[in-house]
Design an enzyme around this catalytic site. Structure first.
Site, short mmCIF file in Angstrom:
data_model
loop_
_atom_site.label_atom_id
_atom_site.label_comp_id
_atom_site.label_asym_id
_atom_site.label_seq_id
_atom_site.Cartn_x
_atom_site.Cartn_y
_atom_site.Cartn_z
N GLY A 73 -38.33 -21.89 -2.71
CA GLY A 73 -39.39 -22.38 -1.85
C GLY A 73 -40.54 -22.98 -2.66
N GLY A 121 -34.97 -19.74 -2.13
CA GLY A 121 -34.68 -20.47 -0.90
C GLY A 121 -33.39 -21.25 -0.96
N GLU A 144 -37.07 -12.98 -7.85
CA GLU A 144 -38.39 -12.72 -7.27
C GLU A 144 -39.17 -11.57 -7.90
OE1 GLU A 144 -36.28 -15.34 -4.64
OE2 GLU A 144 -35.69 -13.46 -5.59
N ASP A 152 -35.78 -12.47 -0.71
CA ASP A 152 -35.94 -12.71 0.72
C ASP A 152 -34.88 -13.68 1.19
OD1 ASP A 152 -37.09 -14.91 -0.60
OD2 ASP A 152 -38.55 -15.27 0.99
#
Length: 357
Positions: A73, A121, A144, A152
């Protein structure tokens, strides 16, 4: 894989068709196709169009450029938006996670090409697909914990469903894996040489509009190469042995008792990660194992993002990795023993807003 003339295309997401194959390509190659909110919306709109079009049999998703499919992302937007108290980070996560869930249940075959760097992402756009092709260049990771965040985009579902403790290892260390290990961990289905991708695309484009998932799988299988895990084959027993514990301290202790270079490196890597992120990630992964489906994990991740925006490590991790690039984050709390249960529990508080239902 080149489907578009990017020299004349300014859009962040390119769409088109080849025969009965719908085409979607991420088009921010300079930053390894990092996802913006506009890109999430463009992909969702393209999936709408292809789903409604009876002349489209399948969809193929790729990334422009030579460096990778998608690096994740737009971290800088999340950093700046979070610090400013903007609603943009929450909006981005909300729409991205809903897109991840949609990919997981998309009615038409969703074929994704995992090449080069595929992280964060990018895993959300690929890992939930019905047909996941990895080439020999793939380097897949959920890194992350190194930026004060947690896996996520539904990765807590994928990681928790991986065989043995492979997902625990991947989620806590954030180490990248190659194509065959990604397949072994359940993040991809086929290994296909880059040179044969045009052959697959041409065959898919020639399928009848009524073709289904099995027809697409048969096309890909014809050109796939044998995929034998490398790192995971060699170290699977150690990973399962050391990462089976339900506390970070026990995992680190188990690794310290091993004599292999692999264990030493895994432990050293974890000790550079955010202590808070390590504990939150392990809790998310263990809860993922008892979750009924992808949506339940995405719902839990979305609730946790509410707390992450109030966590100093999130901003410090992005500062060190993306803003100042000194690669020297100062975590707060700085040690595992200072991360008490209340700090972790705050990430699992019930949130008023829900993604689904």
């Amino acid at each position: 894989m080149k489907f578009f003339d990017v020299a004349t295309a300014g859009e962040e997401v390119l769409t088109g068709r080849s025969g009965t194959l719908g085409l979607i390509s991420l088009n921010r190659p300079r930053i390894i196709n990092s996802l913006s909110l506009g890109m999430v919306r463009a992909i969702d709109a393209a999936l709408d169009d292809f789903e409604r079009d009876p002349t489209i049999a399948a969809v193929m998703v790729t990334g422009e450029g030579e460096r990778g499919f998608c690096a994740g992302g737009d971290i800088k937007m999340l950093y700046e938006g979070g610090k400013a108290g903007s609603p943009e980070p929450a909006t981005f996560w909300r729409e991205e996670y809903r897109l991840n869930a949609r990919i997981g249940s998309y009615p038409k075959p969703y074929v994704v090409l995992i090449e080069g760097i595929t992280m964060g992402g990018g895993v959300g756009l690929s890992g939930h697909a019905s047909h996941r092709i990895a080439t020999e260049t793939a380097r897949l990771a959920m890194p992350e914990t190194g930026i004060g965040f947690f896996p996520d985009v539904g990765a807590t579902w994928l990681l928790s469903q991986a065989p043995g403790e492979l997902g625990t290892y991947m989620g806590l260390t954030g180490e990248p894996v190659g194509a065959t290990d990604a397949i072994a961990a359940g993040f991809a289905d086929w290994l296909v040489e880059t040179s044969r991708i045009p052959e697959i695309a041409e065959a898919l484009a020639s399928l009848p509009a009524t073709a289904g998932h099995n027809d697409v799988a048969a096309v890909i299988a014809e050109t796939a190469s044998p995929a034998t895990a490398l790192v995971f084959a060699e170290h699977r027993n150690l990973i399962d042995r050391c990462f089976a514990f339900d506390s970070i301290e026990e995992i680190l202790e188990a690794l310290s008792l091993e004599t292999s270079e692999f264990a030493t490196k895994a432990r050293a890597t974890m000790l550079t990660r955010s202590p808070t992120s390590l504990k939150v990630t392990l809790a998310l992964l263990r809860k993922g194992r008892s979750s009924p489906d992808l949506e339940a994990c995405l719902e839990r991740e979305f609730a946790a993002t509410d707390e992450i925006l109030r966590t100093p490590d999130f901003y410090e991790g992005i500062r060190a990795a993306i803003i100042d690039k000194d690669r020297n984050p100062k975590w707060s709390p700085a040690t595992l023993d200072a991360v008490g249960p209340a700090l972790v529990d705050a990430f699992f508080a019930v949130r008023d807003e829900r993604l689904f239902g």
